[in-house]
Design a protein around this motif. Sequence first.
Motif, PDB file in Angstrom:
ATOM      1  N   THR A   1       0.808  -1.218   0.000  1.00 16.20           N
ATOM      2  CA  THR A   1       0.000   0.000   0.000  1.00 16.20           C
ATOM      3  C   THR A   1       0.843   1.270   0.000  1.00 16.20           C
ATOM      4  N   LEU A   2       2.150   1.164   0.305  1.00 17.42           N
ATOM      5  CA  LEU A   2       2.999   2.343   0.410  1.00 17.42           C
ATOM      6  C   LEU A   2       3.688   2.648  -0.912  1.00 17.42           C
ATOM      7  N   PRO A   3       3.579   3.870  -1.407  1.00 18.07           N
ATOM      8  CA  PRO A   3       4.205   4.245  -2.682  1.00 18.07           C
ATOM      9  C   PRO A   3       5.712   4.013  -2.657  1.00 18.07           C
TER      10      PRO A   3
ATOM     11  N   LEU B   1      -1.738  -0.818   8.428  1.00 16.44           N
ATOM     12  CA  LEU B   1      -2.091   0.383   9.174  1.00 16.44           C
ATOM     13  C   LEU B   1      -2.064   1.623   8.287  1.00 16.44           C
ATOM     14  N   CYS B   2      -1.107   1.666   7.372  1.00 19.83           N
ATOM     15  CA  CYS B   2      -0.980   2.826   6.486  1.00 19.83           C
ATOM     16  C   CYS B   2      -2.105   2.897   5.457  1.00 19.83           C
TER      17      CYS B   2
ATOM     18  N   SER C   1      -8.759   1.471   4.475  1.00 17.98           N
ATOM     19  CA  SER C   1      -9.214   0.985   3.168  1.00 17.98           C
ATOM     20  C   SER C   1      -9.092  -0.532   3.078  1.00 17.98           C
ATOM     21  N   ILE C   2      -8.168  -1.119   3.856  1.00 19.30           N
ATOM     22  CA  ILE C   2      -8.109  -2.572   4.035  1.00 19.30           C
ATOM     23  C   ILE C   2      -8.762  -2.873   5.378  1.00 19.30           C
ATOM     24  N   GLU C   3      -9.848  -3.628   5.381  1.00 15.14           N
ATOM     25  CA  GLU C   3     -10.644  -3.815   6.591  1.00 15.14           C
ATOM     26  C   GLU C   3      -9.966  -4.699   7.626  1.00 15.14           C
TER      27      GLU C   3
ATOM     28  N   GLU D   1      -4.521   7.670  15.399  1.00 11.94           N
ATOM     29  CA  GLU D   1      -4.730   6.876  14.180  1.00 11.94           C
ATOM     30  C   GLU D   1      -3.441   6.695  13.395  1.00 11.94           C
ATOM     31  N   ASN D   2      -2.521   7.623  13.529  1.00 13.26           N
ATOM     32  CA  ASN D   2      -1.236   7.520  12.825  1.00 13.26           C
ATOM     33  C   ASN D   2      -0.147   6.947  13.715  1.00 13.26           C
ATOM     34  N   THR D   3      -0.553   6.292  14.800  1.00 15.25           N
ATOM     35  CA  THR D   3       0.300   5.535  15.731  1.00 15.25           C
ATOM     36  C   THR D   3       1.400   6.378  16.356  1.00 15.25           C
ATOM     37  N   LEU D   4       1.168   7.690  16.510  1.00 12.73           N
ATOM     38  CA  LEU D   4       2.138   8.559  17.170  1.00 12.73           C
ATOM     39  C   LEU D   4       1.916   8.587  18.679  1.00 12.73           C
TER      40      LEU D   4
END
Length: 240
Positions: A64-66, A82-83, A87-89, A234-237
């Motif tokens: 999923t990561l460019p 996670l990234c 969109s991936i359930e 949500e961005n695991t920070l």
Amino acid sequence: SPYMSLTAMVRKDKRSRIPAVTHVDGSSRLQTVTAEAEPLYHKLITKFYELTGVPMVLNTSFNTLPGEPIVESPKDAIRSFLCSMGSIEMLVMGDYIIKRKKAPLRSLLGETDKRGKELLLEPSCPKRTGPCKFETTFEADDGEMDEDSIVTHTRVRMPLRPMHNEIGGGWYELLDELEGELLSVADGTNSLNDILAQYTATDESKASAMSKERQEETQLLVQNIVHRLVRLYENTLISW
């Protein structure tokens, strides 16, 4: 064709049933699955066939990561999952089913009884996922600088967060300085009320006389801070 090494023509009367795997010329690249080689996956496809009448599922690369190749390890898979930001359930690895956890607002806010007198749930204290490095830069036009002409950029590098990506030096761009400030005070000792007090501190003797406009501004600020904490979660920070 266990390694997707063959291409076959899809029967014309079946192409409308499986358009996602049918090329424009009617061909399809197949990967066969046997009960001996992949028993769990074979059971999944068999059950899908029983429910839908289609004896196959769509197989696509997991990246999923460019700019990154297909995942090669469980750590890569979890980070990529996670990234995807929902969109991936779900992610299935062996006997494990992994789902993205929503930010537990109830835990962040705490809970009291209906009368607001007895504390039922102690508010959690947001905490950074690990050591981090901040960097803030700004852009300004030539000549006299004012608040409107200055554009700031704040980013953070936190190698221990599950969504950390070394591409681009491992930096994650924050929305603004507010997110940087919230991240800096998220040391596991400050509850949401402690954080809000730093931005909405008001003399108690004047609180009752606060104008309606000021109350609305404070309410919007509170909502914004909660929204930013959820985004950082949500961005695991951070976690709580």
